[in-house]
Write a protein that holds these residues in place. Structure first.
Motif, short mmCIF file in Angstrom:
data_model
loop_
_atom_site.label_atom_id
_atom_site.label_comp_id
_atom_site.label_asym_id
_atom_site.label_seq_id
_atom_site.Cartn_x
_atom_site.Cartn_y
_atom_site.Cartn_z
N GLN A 237 0.39 -1.08 -0.15
CA GLN A 237 -0.02 0.37 0.28
C GLN A 237 0.97 1.60 -0.02
OE1 GLN A 237 -2.15 -0.46 3.19
NE2 GLN A 237 -3.85 -1.99 2.78
N SER A 239 4.19 1.35 -1.46
CA SER A 239 4.72 2.03 -1.51
C SER A 239 3.68 1.72 -4.09
CB SER A 239 5.68 0.76 -2.34
OG SER A 239 5.51 -1.01 -2.59
N ALA A 240 2.58 1.67 -3.67
CA ALA A 240 1.67 1.39 -4.61
C ALA A 240 1.76 2.81 -5.85
CB ALA A 240 0.21 1.78 -4.17
N ASN A 241 1.87 3.60 -5.37
CA ASN A 241 2.59 4.60 -6.67
C ASN A 241 3.59 4.91 -7.20
OD1 ASN A 241 -0.10 5.75 -6.22
ND2 ASN A 241 0.66 7.24 -4.33
N GLN A 242 4.84 4.31 -6.78
CA GLN A 242 5.81 3.65 -6.74
C GLN A 242 6.14 3.18 -8.25
OE1 GLN A 242 8.65 2.84 -4.22
NE2 GLN A 242 8.07 4.17 -2.48
N GLU A 243 6.73 3.55 -9.41
CA GLU A 243 7.18 2.55 -10.46
C GLU A 243 8.07 1.53 -9.87
OE1 GLU A 243 8.46 4.59 -13.66
OE2 GLU A 243 6.58 6.28 -14.14
N ARG A 244 7.96 0.41 -11.00
CA ARG A 244 8.92 -0.48 -10.51
C ARG A 244 9.14 -1.26 -12.04
NH1 ARG A 244 8.61 -4.77 -6.04
NH2 ARG A 244 9.39 -6.23 -7.59
#
Length: 273
Positions: A237, A239-244
């Protein structure tokens, strides 16, 4: 057979035999992991020295937290887990660093660092234990040494391939520039293959092994291992907006993969939810 060509083949054969002998000599069975580990070209002492040097650099470059909200928790949880893993807490160093990122790390030489950012999303000691246990497992399983061995093996393979391709071009004077360019392109492709086929998958494997080892240490220390699932849910939750990158191109498994792996491990411990 051209005498020079025969000499080149002899050198390549000797190099290959030496690399294979190193690999065989460096295989060791890890009973807890249930598999062989490739260990050559690195020693525990040299890895510990490198880890300690890196740790010193980190302490000089990053701010060590003196906030009791963080330090008291880590000083309460880490010794308990270390004893559960069979280690003497006095031989380890563990610190909290003032850093908002969701990260924690372990280094050879028995060093563990936890960022304040990841501690901020934890609800209780058990969730911190999931992370600390994970980092202890990385050190206990000598994952850093194994990664170094795998990287060295990949480099040996690429060097051997480059020598072989260069030799073929040299044996054919008419091949000219095109042959050399093709050889370089093929070596680059093989380099990508080594990364995606060996180094990254083994890194993901190490992460899952450390997850499993961490919850075992949690259970031995008396923590509720199912809190590891709650932690990773909260991590997802946060890190939901982090690109990976896609899972196949990442050094870490997808969160869903980790949670499913942990769920199976926790069920085997009799603490499943």
């Amino acid at each position: 057979m051209h005498p020079k060509a025969g000499g080149r083949r002899s050198v390549k054969a000797a190099a290959l035999a030496a690399a294979l002998s190193l690999g065989v000599a460096g295989c060791a069975y890890n009973e807890e992991l249930g598999r062989n580990q490739l260990m050559f070209g690195v020693g525990e002492d040299s890895m510990a020295e490198a880890g300690s040097a890196a740790w010193q650099d980190i302490k000089e470059q990053q701010t060590i937290s003196r906030d009791s909200r963080y330090t008291e928790r880590l000083n309460r949880v880490a010794p308990r887990l270390l004893r559960a893993s069979g280690e003497d807490p006095a031989e380890w160093e563990y610190l909290v660093f003032e850093d908002p990122t969701l990260n924690a790390f372990a280094l050879p030489g028995k060093k563990i660092g936890i960022h304040t950012g990841i501690m901020d999303i934890m609800q209780n000691d058990a969730q911190l234990a999931a992370v600390v246990g994970h980092e202890i497992a990385h050190v206990e399983y000598n994952h850093a040494g194994e990664r170094s061995s795998q990287n060295l093996l990949a480099q040996l393979g690429l060097v051997g391939t480059s020598i072989a391709l260069g030799s073929r071009c040299g044996d054919n004077p008419r091949a000219g520039t095109d042959c050399s360019q093709n050889a370089q392109q093929l070596a680059q492709v093989l380099g990508v293959g080594a990364m995606y086929g060996l180094i990254l998958p083994y890194s993901r494997k190490h992460e899952l092994e450390a997850d499993a080892g961490g919850v075992r240490y949690m259970a031995r220390a008396g923590y509720d291992a199912s809190e590891a699932l709650e932690f990773w849910t909260r991590m997802a939750q946060a890190s939901a907006n982090q690109e990976r990158p896609a899972e196949f191109a990442s050094t870490h498994p997808a969160t869903e993969t980790r949670i499913e792996n942990l769920r199976r491990e926790i069920a085997q411990l009799g603490q499943g939810t």
